[in-house]
Structure formats: C-alpha cells, structure tokens
Design a protein around this motif. Structure first.
Motif, mmCIF file in Angstrom:
data_model
loop_
_atom_site.group_PDB
_atom_site.id
_atom_site.type_symbol
_atom_site.label_atom_id
_atom_site.label_comp_id
_atom_site.label_asym_id
_atom_site.label_seq_id
_atom_site.Cartn_x
_atom_site.Cartn_y
_atom_site.Cartn_z
ATOM 1 N N SER A 117 64.462 49.589 90.391
ATOM 2 C CA SER A 117 65.602 49.577 89.474
ATOM 3 C C SER A 117 65.186 49.803 88.026
ATOM 4 C CB SER A 117 66.337 48.233 89.579
ATOM 5 O OG SER A 117 65.519 47.191 89.086
ATOM 6 N N GLY A 118 63.877 49.872 87.786
ATOM 7 C CA GLY A 118 63.391 50.047 86.431
ATOM 8 C C GLY A 118 63.044 48.746 85.740
ATOM 9 N N ARG A 119 63.356 47.617 86.376
ATOM 10 C CA ARG A 119 62.985 46.328 85.802
ATOM 11 C C ARG A 119 61.489 46.072 86.005
ATOM 12 N NH1 ARG A 119 67.325 42.669 88.858
ATOM 13 N NH2 ARG A 119 66.414 43.926 90.529
ATOM 14 N N SER A 120 60.931 45.201 85.192
ATOM 15 C CA SER A 120 59.507 44.915 85.309
ATOM 16 C C SER A 120 59.254 43.416 85.226
ATOM 17 C CB SER A 120 58.704 45.656 84.236
ATOM 18 O OG SER A 120 59.118 45.249 82.945
ATOM 19 N N GLN A 121 58.268 42.971 85.998
ATOM 20 C CA GLN A 121 57.856 41.570 86.000
ATOM 21 C C GLN A 121 56.455 41.480 85.422
ATOM 22 O OE1 GLN A 121 59.084 38.404 86.857
ATOM 23 N NE2 GLN A 121 57.102 37.818 85.987
ATOM 24 N N PRO A 122 56.291 40.736 84.306
ATOM 25 C CA PRO A 122 54.942 40.603 83.741
ATOM 26 C C PRO A 122 54.108 39.551 84.468
ATOM 27 C CG PRO A 122 56.540 39.522 82.326
ATOM 28 C CD PRO A 122 57.320 40.152 83.441
ATOM 29 N N PHE A 123 52.804 39.786 84.476
ATOM 30 C CA PHE A 123 51.844 38.865 85.066
ATOM 31 C C PHE A 123 50.693 38.640 84.092
ATOM 32 C CE2 PHE A 123 53.979 40.823 88.632
ATOM 33 C CZ PHE A 123 54.113 39.797 89.557
ATOM 34 N N TRP A 124 50.196 37.404 84.064
ATOM 35 C CA TRP A 124 48.980 37.078 83.342
ATOM 36 C C TRP A 124 47.849 37.096 84.359
ATOM 37 C CZ3 TRP A 124 45.835 36.972 79.569
ATOM 38 C CH2 TRP A 124 44.812 36.028 79.435
ATOM 39 N N PRO A 210 52.569 34.961 87.556
ATOM 40 C CA PRO A 210 53.796 35.522 86.977
ATOM 41 C C PRO A 210 54.218 34.740 85.737
ATOM 42 C CG PRO A 210 54.287 34.294 88.982
ATOM 43 C CD PRO A 210 52.793 34.348 88.870
ATOM 44 N N VAL A 211 54.606 35.454 84.706
ATOM 45 C CA VAL A 211 55.036 34.829 83.454
ATOM 46 C C VAL A 211 56.372 35.434 83.040
ATOM 47 C CG1 VAL A 211 52.702 34.277 82.685
ATOM 48 C CG2 VAL A 211 53.701 36.487 82.083
ATOM 49 N N SER A 212 56.976 34.848 82.018
ATOM 50 C CA SER A 212 58.277 35.324 81.559
ATOM 51 C C SER A 212 58.127 36.594 80.725
ATOM 52 C CB SER A 212 58.973 34.245 80.732
ATOM 53 O OG SER A 212 58.393 34.164 79.434
ATOM 54 N N ASP A 213 59.257 37.186 80.382
ATOM 55 C CA ASP A 213 59.221 38.409 79.587
ATOM 56 C C ASP A 213 59.018 38.144 78.097
ATOM 57 O OD1 ASP A 213 61.680 37.380 78.924
ATOM 58 O OD2 ASP A 213 62.860 39.059 79.694
ATOM 59 N N LYS A 214 58.680 36.899 77.741
ATOM 60 C CA LYS A 214 58.349 36.624 76.334
ATOM 61 C C LYS A 214 57.199 37.510 75.860
ATOM 62 C CE LYS A 214 59.638 31.696 76.286
ATOM 63 N NZ LYS A 214 59.100 30.313 76.136
#
Length: 244
Positions: A117-124, A210-214
């Motif tokens: 869908s074009g969304r992204s999930q950030p990871f540390w 997994p981390v937030s989009d901050k």
C-alpha cells in the motif's frame, strides 16, 4: 541501504573498540541523518616501528560523499551509500576506495519495510550482543573554489543477511575488529585485497526491533524513538476478502 543510524555509546567505548587514544566528548545521537556530521576513523600518519602512538585518528565528515572532481556538488545526487560490489569501479567512489577507506562507529541503524500500500514500518537494528559496530566507510575531501576543504563520506552497503532481507534487500557492511587494520591500510592493501570483507554479517548478528514512525522526522532526536512498538496482527483471510 542505510539512511539513518545512531551512535549512543560513549566516547570511551568508541576509543576501546577502535583503538584510539582519545575521542572528543560527544552526546548520544539517536537519529543521525544524511548531510549531518558523522564520526569516522581513518588511518593516521605512519609511525616509527615500536611507537606507542595510535595509528588511527578521527575525522568529522558530512554524510553524503562529494567526489573531488565534482564542480557543483549540490547538483549531485545524495551519495550517502556506496554499493560494495561496484565501489572500486564507480567514478564517484573509486579514489576513496583506493586511498580513503574509513570506519564509522555505530550503535545500530534504522530500516523501513514497505508494504504493497506504500506504507512503511520502521525498525531499529542493533547488535544482538549489544555494544558498538564499525561500518565500512569511504571519505573524500572536496575543495571549493575559494580553497576551503569539506570532508565528506558514505557508508558501504551489501546484500542483506537472510534474516534482514524481508525488511530491506541491502544493509551496511560491518567490519570486524580483527580486520580494522587491513581495511584502513590503504598503503599496503588495494581494494582487491579487502574485497572479502565486504559481505553481510551472519544471520542472527543483529536483532530487529519495530519502532514508531517518530524516527521519520529528523527533528526527533531523543531515545524515545527507539522504544519498541507492537506490530499489528496480520489480516485474516476473512478480513482480506472484505477488502474486495
């Protein structure tokens, strides 16, 4: 690739890992972004045999390499990464790969997994055992028409290890401590002599959180951007059918 990373360990830890006599104090940095200054370690001047002086020194460089031959660097694409497979041949990185290899201390890096869908999930992504790592880096000095020098750099990347490939197909090259001297020694070792170092670390070396989009905003620079978040549960078949 590597578009954000962090260096939250202390200067003393950097000294210990990289065999440096002294690193100037710096605050923890949780969200290092392109064009910002980054700490690099390069080979120092030759020392007499038996000298106790360190043969490595630190250098702050702009993250985003400017080849020395570029006339208008601001018109150049942002070269924050160099592909390890082609850096020795590419005009932008060839000289740095031969003469100015560097180490870039890091506590870990961020990566984003994109869905359809074009969304992204950030990871540390951090070493599972904790502590620091040293990314393979390249440094180039660009001289402006007025004579001022600007040191710039890039992080080298390679194909991702099997456990990270589902997030992104590239990852930073990690140089092991036992290989620091060979990687930095551009006098004795040509690019072909260090090509074996430019591979992914083994699966399991890093842990992925997994981390937030901050983290997406460079204005967010505190430790809270590394706080774990819970990923949403995968949609069931019934939920997927409701979308059609």
């Amino acid at each position: 690739m590597c578009g954000r990373f962090a260096l939250k360990n202390s200067p003393r830890e950097v000294e210990a890992l990289l065999g440096l006599a002294e690193v100037e104090d710096f605050p923890p940095r949780y969200n290092i972004a392109p064009t910002q200054p980054i700490l690099t370690v390069i080979a120092g001047p030759s020392r007499p045999r038996g000298s106790n002086l360190p043969d490595r020194e630190t250098l702050l460089v702009r993250w985003g390499l400017w080849p020395s031959w570029v006339k208008k660097p601001k018109e150049l694409p942002l070269l924050i990464n160099a592909r390890s497979e082609t850096a020795a041949e590419k005009a932008a990185f060839r000289a740095a790969m031969r003469h100015r290899r560097a180490l870039i201390p890091a506590s870990g890096f961020y990566e984003w997994r994109r869905d359809g869908s074009g969304r992204s999930q950030p990871f540390w992504v951090q070493p599972r055992s904790g502590g620091l790592v040293a990314f393979a880096g390249l440094v180039e000095t660009w001289i402006e028409p007025g004579g001022s020098e600007i040191d710039t750099g890039a992080i080298m990347t390679t194909a991702a290890s099997s456990d990270l490939a589902s997030i992104h197909h590239r990852m930073p090259v990690v140089i092991r401590p036992e290989d620091f001297a060979r990687w930095l020694d551009c006098r004795s070792y040509e690019p072909r002599h260090v090509a074996d170092l430019l591979t992914a670390v083994e699966a399991g070396f890093f842990e992925v959180i997994p981390v937030s989009d901050k983290v997406n905003s460079v204005a967010n620079t505190g430790p809270d951007i590394q706080e774990p978040v819970e990923l949403p549960a995968p949609a069931t078949k019934a939920q997927q059918l409701q979308l059609f």
